[in-house]
Design an enzyme around this catalytic site. Structure first.
Site, short mmCIF file in Angstrom:
data_model
loop_
_atom_site.label_atom_id
_atom_site.label_comp_id
_atom_site.label_asym_id
_atom_site.label_seq_id
_atom_site.Cartn_x
_atom_site.Cartn_y
_atom_site.Cartn_z
N ARG A 83 0.83 -1.28 0.06
CA ARG A 83 0.03 -0.01 0.06
C ARG A 83 1.00 1.17 0.18
O ARG A 83 0.57 2.18 -0.57
CB ARG A 83 -1.03 0.23 1.22
N ASP A 116 -2.08 8.07 4.30
CA ASP A 116 -1.36 8.67 3.06
C ASP A 116 -0.93 9.96 3.31
O ASP A 116 -1.36 10.49 4.18
CB ASP A 116 -2.12 8.50 1.61
N HIS A 128 -5.43 8.27 12.21
CA HIS A 128 -4.98 6.88 12.21
C HIS A 128 -3.49 6.65 11.85
O HIS A 128 -3.25 5.41 11.29
CB HIS A 128 -5.93 5.90 11.13
N CYS A 169 9.71 -2.02 21.62
CA CYS A 169 10.24 -0.85 22.18
C CYS A 169 9.41 0.42 21.98
O CYS A 169 9.89 1.42 22.56
CB CYS A 169 11.83 -0.96 22.31
N CYS A 192 16.37 -2.56 20.14
CA CYS A 192 16.11 -3.44 21.38
C CYS A 192 16.45 -4.92 20.88
O CYS A 192 16.62 -5.72 21.61
CB CYS A 192 14.85 -3.63 21.87
N GLY A 220 -15.68 12.05 1.97
CA GLY A 220 -15.03 10.84 1.50
C GLY A 220 -14.81 9.76 2.77
O GLY A 220 -13.94 9.01 2.79
N THR A 221 -15.59 10.02 3.86
CA THR A 221 -15.74 8.81 4.79
C THR A 221 -16.91 8.20 5.06
O THR A 221 -18.04 8.88 4.97
CB THR A 221 -15.23 9.54 6.19
N SER A 222 -17.21 7.01 5.45
CA SER A 222 -18.18 6.02 5.51
C SER A 222 -18.77 6.54 6.84
O SER A 222 -19.97 5.95 7.26
CB SER A 222 -17.93 4.57 5.29
N1 APR Z 1 -15.10 11.12 -3.35
C1 APR Z 1 -15.64 11.20 -2.25
N2 APR Z 1 -16.06 10.02 -1.50
C2 APR Z 1 -15.72 8.98 -2.01
C3 APR Z 1 -15.35 8.87 -3.36
C4 APR Z 1 -14.83 9.90 -4.12
N3 APR Z 1 -14.26 10.08 -5.13
N4 APR Z 1 -15.21 7.31 -3.61
C5 APR Z 1 -15.83 6.83 -2.52
N5 APR Z 1 -16.00 7.82 -1.62
C6 APR Z 1 -16.52 7.30 -0.40
C7 APR Z 1 -17.40 6.39 0.08
O1 APR Z 1 -18.72 6.53 -0.50
C8 APR Z 1 -17.32 5.79 1.43
O2 APR Z 1 -18.46 6.51 2.14
O3 APR Z 1 -15.43 7.33 0.81
C9 APR Z 1 -15.92 6.66 1.80
C10 APR Z 1 -14.81 5.60 1.78
O4 APR Z 1 -15.20 4.80 3.10
P1 APR Z 1 -14.36 3.93 3.85
O5 APR Z 1 -13.45 3.08 2.95
O6 APR Z 1 -14.95 3.25 4.92
O7 APR Z 1 -13.22 4.95 4.43
P2 APR Z 1 -13.01 5.59 5.66
O8 APR Z 1 -14.30 6.19 6.28
O9 APR Z 1 -12.04 6.71 5.68
O10 APR Z 1 -12.58 4.47 6.67
C11 APR Z 1 -12.13 4.77 8.18
O11 APR Z 1 -11.61 2.75 8.65
O12 APR Z 1 -10.48 0.90 7.46
C12 APR Z 1 -10.41 2.00 8.54
O13 APR Z 1 -8.49 2.96 9.17
C13 APR Z 1 -9.32 2.76 8.21
O14 APR Z 1 -9.02 5.42 8.25
C14 APR Z 1 -9.81 4.08 7.88
C15 APR Z 1 -11.16 4.08 8.72
ZN ZN Z 2 12.64 -2.56 19.70
#
Ligand code: APR
Ligand code: ZN
Length: 258
Positions: free
Chosen positions: A71, A109, A124, A135, A164, A202-204
């Site tokens: 990754r 990233d 994260h 350590c 260590c 962009g977060t679920s």
């Molecule tokens: N633009 C905006 N949103 C987008 C796009 C895009 N081009 N493509 C996908 N998405 C949305 C999806 O619809 C979804 O809601 O991004 C979200 C991605 O969700 P996850 O994969 O669950 O990512 P995230 O919310 O960052 O996950 C949280 O979970 O796996 C762990 O530690 C990891 O930081 C991560 C955490």
């Molecule tokens: Zn160590």
């Protein structure tokens, strides 16, 4: 582009202190697959949850190590997209006017930074920051040199700690079931409390405690805007949901602001 209402643009244009919570979706258009997307090739048999735990690392460190190095290699070969770039430009513009755009990300990233933005908190952790499991000594490693992602890389032995001479190195990310760095989380919470506009991009909204941060804005009546092509766990908290990709919506939302 054209379905951004004038309401939302006006909010963005009026805001002085903006907080942004970003997730994997903001890097999707750069070519970094989100966690819940099926991985190609070698990884399709494994879910992120199977690879991103302390238990997985204890049972099979080389598998987990190779997954993270793979990754990291992918991340270093992709470029920030217009979503990252427009946030960076907005941050510079508001900084010049005595305001702020504070970025809090769940991503491991460095694409916000490579777009020229400053990130307040990596909730994260960071994929390129290594430390010893025993350590805790931080380690710098040369960049992985896997080329191409169609063929799986050779399994990579997990390097031992030179400090260590006991532990193995692990990536500096927060695995499922682990605590978030307390200071990063507190700083993020403070930024959200201070903001007069909060964007959730962009977060679920599935993974806690990061997903609880928007509640701090809700409590204060701060306008909350979601940018995501799909509905999420957080959608019903929002004042506005813009259904589109961050690479399209963020430049449209912020155009004319720099
Ligand atoms: N633009 C905006 N949103 C987008 C796009 C895009 N081009 N493509 C996908 N998405 C949305 C999806 O619809 C979804 O809601 O991004 C979200 C991605 O969700 P996850 O994969 O669950 O990512 P995230 O919310 O960052 O996950 C949280 O979970 O796996 C762990 O530690 C990891 O930081 C991560 C955490
Ligand atoms: Zn160590």
């Amino acid at each position: 582009l054209h379905d951004i209402t004038e309401d939302i643009r006006a909010l963005a244009h009026r805001a002085r202190h903006v907080a942004v919570l970003s997730g994997a979706g903001i890097s999707a258009e750069s070519g970094v697959p989100t966690f819940r997307e099926v991985q190609a090739g070698l990884w399709e048999r494994f879910s992120a949850e199977d690879l991103a735990t302390a238990e997985a690392f204890a049972c099979n460190p080389d598998l987990v190590w190779t997954w993270y190095r793979w990754r990291q290699a992918l991340i270093q070969q992709v470029q920030p997209n217009p979503g990252h770039l427009s946030l960076a430009a907005w941050q510079r513009a508001l900084n010049r006017r005595g305001g702020s755009v504070t970025i809090v990300t769940q991503n491991v990233d460095d694409l916000h930074e490579r777009a020229g933005a400053e990130v307040l908190a990596h909730l994260h952790g960071s994929i390129s920051a290594y430390r010893c499991v025993d350590c805790g000594e931080p380690h710098e490693l040369p960049r992985p040199d896997y080329d191409g992602f169609q063929s799986p890389p050779e399994p990579d032995p997990t390097p031992p700690c030179e400090h260590c001479e006991n532990g193995l190195l692990r990536p500096g990310v927060v695995w499922f079931g682990e605590m978030l760095p307390v200071e990063a989380f507190e700083a993020a919470a403070e930024a959200i409390r201070r903001a007069d506009l909060v964007l959730v991009v962009g977060t679920s909204g599935i993974v806690q405690p990061a997903a609880s941060l928007p509640l701090l804005a809700l409590e204060r009546g701060t306008p909350l805007v979601e940018v995501n092509p799909e509905e999420t766990e957080l959608s019903e908290l929002m004042d506005y949901c813009v259904r589109g990709t961050s690479g399209q919506i963020l430049p449209a939302l912020t155009s004319g602001l720099s």
